[in-house]
Design a protein around this motif. Sequence first.
Motif, PDB file in Angstrom:
ATOM      1  N   ILE A   1      60.502  29.805  -1.736  1.00  0.00           N
ATOM      2  CA  ILE A   1      61.466  28.796  -1.283  1.00  0.00           C
ATOM      3  C   ILE A   1      61.356  28.567   0.218  1.00  0.00           C
ATOM      4  CG2 ILE A   1      63.917  28.242  -1.034  1.00  0.00           C
ATOM      5  CD1 ILE A   1      64.415  29.658  -3.658  1.00  0.00           C
TER       6      ILE A   1
ATOM      7  N   ASP B   1      64.205  25.393   2.941  1.00  0.00           N
ATOM      8  CA  ASP B   1      64.258  24.908   1.561  1.00  0.00           C
ATOM      9  C   ASP B   1      62.960  24.197   1.184  1.00  0.00           C
ATOM     10  OD1 ASP B   1      66.812  25.860   1.012  1.00  0.00           O
ATOM     11  OD2 ASP B   1      67.788  24.032   1.746  1.00  0.00           O
TER      12      ASP B   1
ATOM     13  N   PHE C   1      62.034  24.265  -2.524  1.00  0.00           N
ATOM     14  CA  PHE C   1      62.841  23.358  -3.333  1.00  0.00           C
ATOM     15  C   PHE C   1      62.330  21.920  -3.204  1.00  0.00           C
ATOM     16  CE2 PHE C   1      66.837  26.242  -3.070  1.00  0.00           C
ATOM     17  CZ  PHE C   1      66.446  26.910  -4.216  1.00  0.00           C
TER      18      PHE C   1
ATOM     19  N   SER D   1      70.198  26.470  -8.315  1.00  0.00           N
ATOM     20  CA  SER D   1      69.584  25.297  -7.681  1.00  0.00           C
ATOM     21  C   SER D   1      68.141  25.137  -8.133  1.00  0.00           C
ATOM     22  CB  SER D   1      69.643  25.435  -6.159  1.00  0.00           C
ATOM     23  OG  SER D   1      70.984  25.434  -5.703  1.00  0.00           O
ATOM     24  N   GLY D   2      67.396  26.248  -8.155  1.00  0.00           N
ATOM     25  CA  GLY D   2      65.999  26.168  -8.564  1.00  0.00           C
ATOM     26  C   GLY D   2      65.832  25.726 -10.001  1.00  0.00           C
TER      27      GLY D   2
END
Length: 242
Positions: free
Chosen positions: A62, A69, A72, A101-102
């Motif tokens: 990440i 980020d 992401f 989130s991932g």
Amino acid sequence: MHSDQKPTTPKLIAVVEDNPDQRRNYCDAIKRKGYRVNAYAGRAEALTGIAQAPPDLAIIDIILGDEVDGGFDLCRDLLTGNAALPVLFLTERVDEIDKISGLRLGAWDYQPKPISLDYLAERVTSLIRLAELGKSKTPGGSGGKMVDALSIDSEAMQARWQSQLLNLTMTEFRMLERLVHTPGNAISYDQLMNATMQSFVTHNTINTHMRNIRKKIRAIDAQFDRIQNEYGFGYRWLTGVG
């Protein structure tokens, strides 16, 4: 092997990791399992390289350099171009919000550092096997399955509403495919989780994916209202409405 048979080309794995020692160790472990590997140190380099040599699976950290980020953002870009690409996040960011989130982005797996190199290699093999299994489940060719105005093409891993392509992530596609497998029946959260082939999927994550699916279909058909939430249980595909 007969002389006219061509050997199978090993699957290509992309490793995106800014730490050179970790990157080298990951690559060595994956190569020992018989895979080809392309390694990248950063997001921009990975985008360019992966466009030139599309992998069968991507392993992404990440935090990439100064981009906290970056992984992401890279995942989002890669899945926009190829929603079927298996992505495994491998990171020191172990908070649940990061995992959620991932996976909401469409990643297949999320593993914390440090990780056993043998375990990493086995996870790669497992995800590759799942990807191949997903491709082999296609029933009856390119025509796919029709449910109301929705067409599902499992081989191409594409869905269309009223003949217009839906830009779904792989996780969204699998959930929608499972939902319409038995239209009218309530599908539980556990069934939807199993359909994603991911190791960590919460009810909230599934709800988010379903909202995204609705939003993408309503961009084509504002009256769409076939996905019904069964509170505390799961979802149902309604027929003859919206």
